[in-house]
Design an enzyme around this catalytic site. Structure first.
Site, mmCIF file in Angstrom:
data_model
loop_
_atom_site.group_PDB
_atom_site.id
_atom_site.type_symbol
_atom_site.label_atom_id
_atom_site.label_comp_id
_atom_site.label_asym_id
_atom_site.label_seq_id
_atom_site.Cartn_x
_atom_site.Cartn_y
_atom_site.Cartn_z
ATOM 1 C CB CYS A 175 -0.930 -0.022 1.215
ATOM 2 S SG CYS A 175 -1.990 1.430 1.308
ATOM 3 C CB CYS B 159 -0.766 2.558 4.008
ATOM 4 S SG CYS B 159 -2.202 1.867 3.194
ATOM 5 C CG ASP B 160 3.043 1.193 4.518
ATOM 6 O OD1 ASP B 160 2.578 1.687 5.558
ATOM 7 O OD2 ASP B 160 2.848 0.019 4.160
#
Ligand code: NAP
Length: 303
Positions: free
Chosen positions: A133, A136-137
C-alpha cells in the site's frame, strides 16, 4: 436471525453502489465488509478516470461512497463471511464470528486480494520494508529509494505517487512491455525520478542489520543476478478474486464469479458485482455499474 431484503458482501465501489441503488428502490440493505469501507479505493492514491471527476483521492471517493450508502439508510457492519447457506427462498450469510444474517437475495462484491511477493523472507519483512500500500506507507520512504514490481495499472499509478515522495523509484517488469494503460506508461517514461528495468524478476531480498537494503533481481533471459539499491519494495503483481467462501459451481477456472447480463449467477438469488466477477475491464466505474445493475435486477424481482 437478522433479516434483510438484500445482503451485500463487500463495501468497495461495487457493493456500495449496489447499496445506494437498493436503498433508493426501498429495500432493506445490510453491507458486510471484512476490511475497510471503500475497499481497494481506500488504498489508491488518486482516481483520474471516474467520469465527471477529473481527479480525486481514492480515500475521499471511498468516504463519499460510504457516506452516500449510509445516508440512504444502508446498514454497514464489519465481519468476514464464512459461507452462504441456501434454502428454497432464502440465503443465510454466516460470518466467521458465528453471527448469521438472512435475506432472499445476496450480492457478492468482494473484489480481489493482491498477490504476495514470492521470495525468501518476504512474509517476515512485510510491513518492515515490503508494503502492498503505497498510500499507507509511501511517507516512510521520503527521499529514499524504492522498488516497485509489476507493470500493470496499479504498479504504475502507485509508482507515480511514490515518485512524489521518494528520491528514486525503480520499476521492475518481467516482460519488455507494460500491461498498463498507454497514458500511464507515458507519464512513467517522462518522470525522471522513475527508472524501469525490463525482463527481470525478483529473486531475493538483500538484508543488512535486519533491514532491507536492496532487491536482487534476475534477468529472465541470461539468469544473471543484479542488486537494486532500495529501502522499500512495493509489489503490485496482480490480484486474485476473494471468492474462496463460495460454492465452486459459481466460479470459473480462475476463481472469478460467472455472471449473466443482470449480474445474476447460476444460483438463484445470488448476484455478483465488481472485480470478483469474470469481466474484461476492472475499473471503479465498471464496479459501480455492476453494483447498480445487480441491485436493480433484485429490486425488479421484489416488486
Ligand atoms: P495486473 O493488471 O494483472 O498487472 C500485474 C502486473 O504484475 C503485470 O505487469 C504482470 O506481468 C506482473 N506480474 C504478475 N505476476 C508477477 C510475478 N510473479 N512477478 C513479477 N511480475 C508479475 O494487476 P493490477 O495492476 O493489480 O490490476 C488489476 C486489475 O485492476 C486490472 O484489471 C487493472 O486494469 C485494474 N486497475 C485499474 C486501475 C485504473 O484504471 N485506474 C488501477 C488499478 C487497477 P505481465 O504483464 O507479464 O503478466
Amino acid at each position: 436471525m437478522n433479516k434483510y431484503d438484500v445482503i451485500i458482501i463487500g463495501a468497495g465501489p461495487a457493493g456500495l453502489s449496489a447499496a445506494v441503488y437498493a436503498r433508493r428502490a426501498g429495500l432493506d440493505v445490510l453491507v458486510i465488509e471484512s476490511e475497510v469501507y471503500g475497499g481497494k479505493l481506500s488504498k489508491t492514491y488518486e482516481i483520474e478516470n471516474y467520469p465527471g471527476i477529473r481527479k480525486i483521492q481514492g480515500l475521499e471517493l471511498a468516504q463519499q461512497l460510504t457516506d452516500h450508502a449510509k445516508d440512504l439508510g444502508a446498514e454497514l457492519i464489519t465481519g468476514e463471511v464464512k459461507e452462504i447457506v441456501c434454502s428454497d427462498d432464502s440465503k443465510a450469510v454466516i460470518l466467521k464470528n458465528g453471527n448469521e444474517y438472512e435475506a432472499p437475495y445476496v450480492i457478492v462484491a468482494t473484489g480481489t486480494k493482491e498477490r504476495m511477493l514470492d521470495v525468501p523472507h518476504a512474509e517476515e519483512y512485510t510491513g518492515r520494508g515490503i508494503s502492498y500500500c503505497a498510500v499507507c506507507d509511501g511517507f516512510f520512504y521520503r527521499n529514499r529509494k524504492v522498488a516497485v514490481i509489476g507493470g500493470g495499472n496499479s504498479a504504475l499509478e502507485e509508482s507515480l505517487y511514490l515518485a512524489s515522495l521518494a528520491e528514486k523509484v525503480t520499476i521492475i517488469i518481467r516482460r519488455d512491455v507494460f500491461r498498463a494503460e498507454a497514458g500511464l506508461v507515458g507519464r512513467i517514461r517522462n518522470n525522471d525520478r522513475i527508472d524501469v528495468i525490463v525482463k527481470h524478476l525478483p529473486d531475493s531480498l538483500r538484508i543488512e542489520d535486519g533491514k532491507i537494503t536492496g532487491l536482487v533481481i534476475k534477468d529472465t533471459e541470461s539468469g544473471e543476478l543484479e542488486t537494486i539499491e532500495c529501502d522499500g519494495i512495493f509489489p503490485y503483481i496482480g490480484a486474485d478474486p476473494c471468492t474462496e467462501f463460495l460454492d465452486s459451481s459459481l466460479l470459473d477456472e480462475n476463481g472469478y464469479i460467472i455472471v449473466n447480463e443482470d449480474m445474476s449467477t447460476n444460483i438463484d438469488g445470488i448476484y455478483a458485482a465488481g472485480d470478483c466477477t469474470r469481466k474484461r475491464l476492472r475499473q471503479v466505474v465498471t464496479a459501480c455499474s455492476d453494483g447498480a445493475i445487480a441491485a436493480s435486477s433484485i429490486a425488479g424481482r421484489m416488486k
